[in-house]
Write a protein that holds these residues in place. Structure first.
Motif, short mmCIF file in Angstrom:
data_model
loop_
_atom_site.label_atom_id
_atom_site.label_comp_id
_atom_site.label_asym_id
_atom_site.label_seq_id
_atom_site.Cartn_x
_atom_site.Cartn_y
_atom_site.Cartn_z
N GLN A 2 22.53 -25.15 -38.00
CA GLN A 2 23.58 -24.14 -37.95
C GLN A 2 23.02 -22.75 -37.75
O GLN A 2 23.79 -21.80 -37.71
CB GLN A 2 24.38 -24.17 -39.25
CG GLN A 2 25.21 -25.40 -39.39
CD GLN A 2 26.09 -25.32 -40.62
OE1 GLN A 2 26.09 -24.34 -41.33
NE2 GLN A 2 26.85 -26.35 -40.85
N GLU A 3 21.73 -22.59 -37.64
CA GLU A 3 21.16 -21.26 -37.54
C GLU A 3 21.48 -20.57 -36.22
O GLU A 3 21.46 -19.37 -36.14
CB GLU A 3 19.65 -21.31 -37.75
CG GLU A 3 19.30 -21.60 -39.20
CD GLU A 3 17.81 -21.66 -39.43
OE1 GLU A 3 17.05 -21.42 -38.47
OE2 GLU A 3 17.42 -21.96 -40.55
N GLY A 4 21.78 -21.29 -35.18
CA GLY A 4 22.04 -20.67 -33.88
C GLY A 4 23.46 -20.88 -33.43
O GLY A 4 24.41 -20.58 -34.14
N ARG A 5 23.58 -21.44 -32.25
CA ARG A 5 24.88 -21.59 -31.61
C ARG A 5 25.78 -22.59 -32.31
O ARG A 5 26.98 -22.58 -32.10
CB ARG A 5 24.67 -21.99 -30.16
CG ARG A 5 24.01 -20.89 -29.39
CD ARG A 5 23.54 -21.28 -28.04
NE ARG A 5 24.39 -22.22 -27.35
CZ ARG A 5 24.14 -22.68 -26.16
NH1 ARG A 5 23.06 -22.28 -25.53
NH2 ARG A 5 24.93 -23.54 -25.58
N SER A 57 26.01 -12.22 -36.80
CA SER A 57 26.50 -11.25 -35.81
C SER A 57 28.01 -11.11 -35.97
O SER A 57 28.69 -12.09 -36.30
CB SER A 57 26.19 -11.73 -34.39
OG SER A 57 24.80 -11.74 -34.16
N THR A 58 28.51 -9.90 -35.74
CA THR A 58 29.94 -9.63 -35.92
C THR A 58 30.45 -8.83 -34.73
O THR A 58 29.75 -7.98 -34.20
CB THR A 58 30.19 -8.85 -37.22
OG1 THR A 58 29.60 -9.56 -38.31
CG2 THR A 58 31.67 -8.67 -37.48
N ARG A 84 33.37 -3.29 -30.72
CA ARG A 84 32.11 -2.94 -31.39
C ARG A 84 31.43 -4.24 -31.80
O ARG A 84 32.07 -5.13 -32.33
CB ARG A 84 32.37 -2.09 -32.63
CG ARG A 84 31.11 -1.68 -33.36
CD ARG A 84 31.38 -0.61 -34.41
NE ARG A 84 32.40 -1.00 -35.36
CZ ARG A 84 32.16 -1.38 -36.62
NH1 ARG A 84 30.94 -1.43 -37.07
NH2 ARG A 84 33.17 -1.69 -37.42
N ILE A 85 30.14 -4.34 -31.51
CA ILE A 85 29.38 -5.52 -31.90
C ILE A 85 28.21 -5.09 -32.77
O ILE A 85 27.67 -3.99 -32.62
CB ILE A 85 28.87 -6.33 -30.69
CG1 ILE A 85 27.87 -5.51 -29.87
CG2 ILE A 85 30.01 -6.82 -29.82
CD1 ILE A 85 27.10 -6.33 -28.85
N ILE A 86 27.84 -5.97 -33.68
CA ILE A 86 26.63 -5.79 -34.48
C ILE A 86 25.90 -7.12 -34.42
O ILE A 86 26.42 -8.14 -34.86
CB ILE A 86 26.95 -5.41 -35.93
CG1 ILE A 86 27.79 -4.14 -35.98
CG2 ILE A 86 25.66 -5.25 -36.74
CD1 ILE A 86 28.32 -3.80 -37.36
N THR A 87 24.70 -7.12 -33.82
CA THR A 87 23.93 -8.35 -33.68
C THR A 87 23.13 -8.61 -34.95
O THR A 87 22.91 -7.70 -35.76
CB THR A 87 22.97 -8.28 -32.47
OG1 THR A 87 22.00 -7.26 -32.71
CG2 THR A 87 23.72 -8.01 -31.17
N LYS A 88 22.69 -9.85 -35.10
CA LYS A 88 21.95 -10.20 -36.31
C LYS A 88 20.62 -9.47 -36.41
O LYS A 88 20.06 -9.35 -37.49
CB LYS A 88 21.75 -11.71 -36.41
CG LYS A 88 20.84 -12.30 -35.38
CD LYS A 88 20.74 -13.80 -35.58
CE LYS A 88 19.86 -14.41 -34.52
NZ LYS A 88 19.75 -15.84 -34.70
N ASP A 89 20.10 -8.91 -35.29
CA ASP A 89 18.87 -8.13 -35.35
C ASP A 89 19.18 -6.63 -35.45
O ASP A 89 18.34 -5.80 -35.13
CB ASP A 89 17.95 -8.45 -34.18
CG ASP A 89 18.54 -8.06 -32.83
OD1 ASP A 89 19.74 -7.73 -32.77
OD2 ASP A 89 17.81 -8.11 -31.83
N GLY A 117 20.88 -10.21 -40.25
CA GLY A 117 22.21 -10.16 -40.83
C GLY A 117 22.35 -9.17 -41.98
O GLY A 117 23.38 -9.08 -42.60
N GLN A 118 21.28 -8.41 -42.28
CA GLN A 118 21.33 -7.44 -43.38
C GLN A 118 21.06 -6.04 -42.85
O GLN A 118 20.16 -5.35 -43.28
CB GLN A 118 20.33 -7.81 -44.46
CG GLN A 118 20.62 -9.11 -45.13
CD GLN A 118 19.64 -9.42 -46.24
OE1 GLN A 118 18.81 -8.60 -46.60
NE2 GLN A 118 19.74 -10.61 -46.79
N CYS A 119 21.84 -5.61 -41.90
CA CYS A 119 21.68 -4.28 -41.30
C CYS A 119 22.10 -3.23 -42.30
O CYS A 119 23.06 -3.41 -43.03
CB CYS A 119 22.51 -4.17 -40.03
SG CYS A 119 22.12 -5.43 -38.82
#
Length: 191
Positions: free
Chosen positions: A45-48, A81-82, A109-114, A188-190
């Motif tokens: 479940q870590e990816g797609r 990611s959101t 607006r997007i926020i990636t896991k990195d 995931g902890q931006c």
């Protein structure tokens, strides 16, 4: 298959909520078995294959077209990611099992896991290529570094981007040694 199930769960909730708001009797709730708390998602479940959660004010499901349209304060999340938008169209494969692509418009607006953040007038996501295309006054930044252009394509799996259209601009700040020695923020902890 997990994506369709996660999406389906949201659709059941949304349809019940919309019916109640329109004055109809609420749909009977179905209790779900309790899920044990997990400290980390399973490797599959870590990816797609991680579940996709979409929350919105309204939902329209066009099953014959393989299309689900979410409108109003849309928030979609997967694997850290959101994405936020006013409207999101979710296109499923022929069997309705997987998300093929999404098209988001309005206050995107997007926020990636990195921890990259991006904004644009429109965002298109293509699952097979793990590609996000930001269109219209596109801007992506991480920390103080920023790139802007009419169109920014982000290849999520490759950690690569292409900025094009009109005049493109990038502003990059060198890291001093103190910043370079700091541990990286976990995915995931931006901040």
């Amino acid at each position: 298959m997990r994506r369709a199930l996660a999406l389906g769960a949201v659709m059941v909730w949304s349809v019940a909520t919309l019916s109640t708001a329109a004055g109809a009797q609420p749909a009977p709730s179905r209790s779900r078995p309790a899920r044990p708390a997990a400290t980390a998602p399973p490797a599959s479940q870590e990816g797609r294959d991680a579940p996709v959660t979409v929350d919105a004010d309204q939902l329209e499901n066009l099953q014959k077209e393989g299309l689900t349209v979410f409108t109003g304060n849309v928030v979609a999340s997967q694997n850290g990611s959101t994405q936020y938008a006013d409207r999101m169209e979710v296109y499923l494969d022929d069997k309705g099992n997987r998300i093929v692509r999404t098209v988001s418009t309005g206050n995107v607006r997007i926020i990636t896991k990195d921890c990259r953040t991006g904004t644009a007038k429109r965002a298109e996501y293509y699952d097979a290529e793990q590609r996000v295309v930001l269109i219209g006054d596109a801007r992506v930044w991480r920390d103080d570094n920023v790139v802007t252009g009419e169109r920014i394509t982000i290849y999520l799996a490759e950690d690569r981007s292409i900025v094009e259209g009109g005049r493109v601009k990038g502003v990059f700040y060198p890291k001093n040694q103190d910043e370079a020695a700091r541990p990286k923020v976990p995915a995931g902890q931006c901040s």
